[in-house]
Every structure is written in C-alpha cells, then in structure tokens.
Design an enzyme around this catalytic site. Structure first.
Site, short mmCIF file in Angstrom:
data_model
loop_
_atom_site.label_atom_id
_atom_site.label_comp_id
_atom_site.label_asym_id
_atom_site.label_seq_id
_atom_site.Cartn_x
_atom_site.Cartn_y
_atom_site.Cartn_z
CB SER A 99 -1.03 0.01 1.16
OG SER A 99 -1.84 1.12 1.04
CG ASP A 244 -2.96 -0.49 -2.33
OD1 ASP A 244 -2.88 0.65 -1.96
OD2 ASP A 244 -3.61 -1.36 -1.59
#
Ligand code: MG
Length: 456
Positions: A99, A244
């Site tokens: 992420s 992401d």
C-alpha cells in the site's frame, strides 16, 4: 515478524527479504490456500514494487501446492483486484502490495469472495494454519492449475464508468492531473477519465517500483509537484493515489491539497442530498467535520472501530452505501464496499459537474476545524488500566468507547484518546473551531492522563 502473528492492521507487511522472504511467501500461500480449501479459485495480482513478481510466484506456488487454482492478473490496483474477484465469481484473491509503505516493503493482502479483505477472525485462522503446520499439501495429481486473467483492469475501468455521469462530465471538459505514485493507480484511471471527456495530464505514471517520483503515501508535503503542476497548466483538479490506488487525495485548481475528511464531506453532502436519511459509515477517529456534515444534511452516522475492513463489514451488515476514512479512503457500495481511488475520483467529478462548482468552492462550503495531536508515554501493561480509569472519570460526558475514548463537547469540539497499537504511548487527537481551543484540549488532557498514570 512475531512467532504467532502474520497480519497487522492491514494484511501482512514486512521489509523485503528481511521480514518477508519468498520462502515465507510460499508457506503463506500454502496456508491461505489451505484456509480457502482444495480446488478453490483465487485471483492473484501485484502492485509496482520491484519484489511484486517474485512474491507473486512464491505465493502462487504455495497455493498450487495445496490444490488451489491461481488466476494471474499481473499488475493491478487493490480495488481492481477486489472487483475482479467478485466479477468473476472467484472464491477469493490475493494482492501483493504494501500500500503506502516505502519501496523496501511489500505485503500480502487476502480478499474474500465478496471482494472485501478477510476479517481479523479469518486472518487468525490463516495464522493458525501457518504457525501450527496445518497445511494440507496435495498429491502430485491434485496440484492446482495456473491461468491468466489479464483483463481485470479494463473490466474494472468499465465498472467504475457505469457510476459516472458521462455526458455531464464530458460537457465540462475538465482538465485533471493524476499523480499515480509510479504504481498501479496509473493503469485504469487515466484512460477512464479520457473516456469521460476529460483532458488528462499524468505525473509519476510510469511503473517504477523504486518510486522515484515520490513516496507512495499521498501526504500533502509529498504532493508539491502535483500542486505546482495543477497551477502551472491551469487544471481543474488534481488527484494523487497511494501505492495500491485504494486511497486518493485531491488538490483544487489553486493547488491546495486537502486531507481526505474534506473530500469525504463533499461526497457525503451530495450523497445525502440525493438519498435523504441515508446511513454513512466512518471510523470513530474521523473528524468532527464528518459528524457535522452528516447531521446538517440529515443523514444517519454509524461509527466503527478504526480499520478499513471494519468499515466495509459494517456497510454490509447495516446495508449502508457510503463510507469513508479521513486518509482518503472512500467506500461506495453501489460499485463495491471497499476503498477505491478511481471510484472516488469519479464521484467528485460527478459532484463538480452536477453543482457546476469547483472543488475549492465545494470545500469552502463546509465548516473548518483545527486539529491538534499529542501523545503521552504509557507502558503497554498499563494501557488497559489507564483507559478504564479515564472512562470512569469521564463517563458523564458525551463519549463513545467504540475504539479508545472519544469525547464530544457541547461547544462542538472533540477529543479522541487511544492507546497506540505499536508503541508504548497513548495518542490524543483534538479538534475545535479555533486553534487555541484545540491546543488547550491536548494540554489539559495530556496532564490529566499523566496524573492518572502516576496512580496506577
Ligand atoms: Mg492503500
């Protein structure tokens, strides 16, 4: 990594080849496959990180070894992979991504068949299989198969587009700058916006897992290039994704970057205008701006514990269609009940086109709060006792104990007191309509907590 836990607040994360190795990833893949069961079909994708293909191969070997079939999606954002799982009615999915963490990290996130991340209870089951060697390896003739499923980004793009007011947005000829963080946010969103008639300028849109443009956490201080680009070319709006692309942070035509609570408030107001009385889901850590916006626009606010999985699950159980976190994660369930950067971008463009207002105008309509943060040291073994004592002293006030202790004061200011999950500290977040009041709250309650701690 710990000897009993793999999962943190948001999937498995670790430093590549130090905390998270391919060897572990094979075993993690096998544990996840055992959890889902033999012959189950799982979608697997990765973000731009240099270690993505390496971990994807390791995880897929583990999955095959326990008899799971793997559908390889290749590069994909987390929301595109989540949509792909549901859209192809697969049993689940795995996204290799850390992420917003720096490039030296990677991670493994598990997605359930409904497209939502697995719950903490399910994660505990996977950990139990992993640590207690309960992996069900299959015989040579039962090994899972590998297939390619490379169209998921295109399918995802078309799915988001269904929620766009195509003609209205096209009539405005918006110029949008997209900062893709050199990762998967640059795959679906730029072509999507071009199909909506926008002029799109991209920065950091080449896939490069060293993240040369900026760190993948979209914080205002790392988005100066986005801000300057928007101003220099006279764009209408700028958007920056995290690594992401489930979170998105926006900047207006003046180059001002807003934290996610501001844009979430804009989305809530427009949503409640069209859906009177609707339920809005948000973690208890969210700004008072969210509470104000929901109350002023006559919606029903549902607080949850902090964490995106909890928001998604609550939206499902409460049958709520809109949720959000102040870090720029907005959940729009008519598309999917998970954070989705491209979907959020389209929601904002819909609102701008509908109201004929700029993002700056829309945000200026909302009240402004000043935020102050503080922390006091507190040993881990005293956290529960401290929280209990604070609660006892404060329970006459308007408080919530969903996650930590949140107090709403009669003058509209608010304070959240929460033990840190990773450090020996208690954190304090204050909000007030003037800066001095917010600082005073931090000062006052830090002293109060320190005093209580001395008695424990
Ligand atoms: Mg993310």
């Amino acid at each position: 990594m710990s000897t009993t836990k793999l999962f943190g607040t948001n999937g498995i994360r670790g430093l590549v080849n130090i905390e998270l190795t391919p060897e572990m990833a094979i075993k993690i893949g096998a544990a996840i496959g055992t959890f889902f069961g033999q012959e189950k079909n799982l979608l697997l994708g990765f973000d731009a990180r240099t270690s993505g293909p390496m971990f994807a191969k390791a995880v897929s070997s583990g999955l095959n070894a326990v008899g799971c079939n793997v559908y390889l999606a290749g590069l994909a954002s987390t929301p595109a992979l989540q949509f792909g799982v549901k859209n192809h009615t697969l049993d689940g999915g795995i996204i290799i991504s850390a992420s917003h963490n720096p490039p030296e990290y990677n991670g493994i996130k598990v997605i359930w068949c409904d497209g939502i991340e697995t719950s903490h209870e399910q994660e505990t089951e996977i950990e139990n299989i992993y640590f207690n060697n309960k992996i069900n390896y299959v015989l040579w003739n039962q090994i899972g198969k590998k297939y390619s499923l490379l169209n998921i980004n295109e399918e995802y793009k078309n799915a988001v587009k269904k929620h766009a007011n195509v003609q209205k947005i096209a009539s405005k000829h918006y110029h949008v700058v997209i900062d893709a963080a050199n990762s998967v946010g640059g795959i679906a969103c730029p072509p999507l916006l071009r199909e909506l008639g926008c002029k799109v300028t991209t920065i950091n849109a080449n896939i490069d897992g060293t993240f040369p443009g900026r760190l993948p956490e979209p914080r205002p201080e790392s988005l100066t290039v986005l801000s300057k680009t928007v101003q220099a070319i006279g764009a209408d709006i700028g958007v920056a994704f995290d690594g992401d692309a489930d979170r998105s942070i926006f900047c207006d035509n003046n180059g001002t970057i807003y934290w996610g609570d501001k844009t979430f408030a804009v989305v809530i107001k427009a949503y409640l205008h069209k859906n009177p009385g609707a339920k809005i889901v948000t973690p208890v850590s969210s700004s008072t701006l969210i509470k104000d916006t929901v109350e002023t626009n006559k919606g029903e606010l549902i607080w949850t514990k902090v964490g995106s999985v909890t928001v998604s699950q609550t939206m499902k159980t409460e049958d709520a269609n809109l949720g959000g976190e102040e870090n720029g994660g907005i959940f729009y369930r008519p598309h999917q009940a998970v954070r989705d950067g491209a979907m959020t971008t389209v929601l904002l463009l819909n609102i701008m086109a509908d109201t004929n207002k700029s993002l700056a105008q829309l945000i200026a309509e909302a009240p402004h709060y000043f935020i102050e943060k503080g922390k006091i040291p507190c040993p881990d073994n005293k956290k529960t006792a401290l929280q209990q004592k604070i609660y006892e002293q404060l329970k006459t006030e308007n408080i919530s104990t969903i996650d930590g202790i949140k107090i709403w004061f009669t003058d509209g200011s608010a304070l959240l007191i929460r033990p840190s999950g990773t450090e020996p500290v208690f954190r304090l977040y204050a909000e007030a309509k003037d800066a001095a009041k917010a600082s005073k709250l931090i000062e006052q309650y830090s002293a109060k907590l320190t005093q209580i701690l001395l008695t424990l």
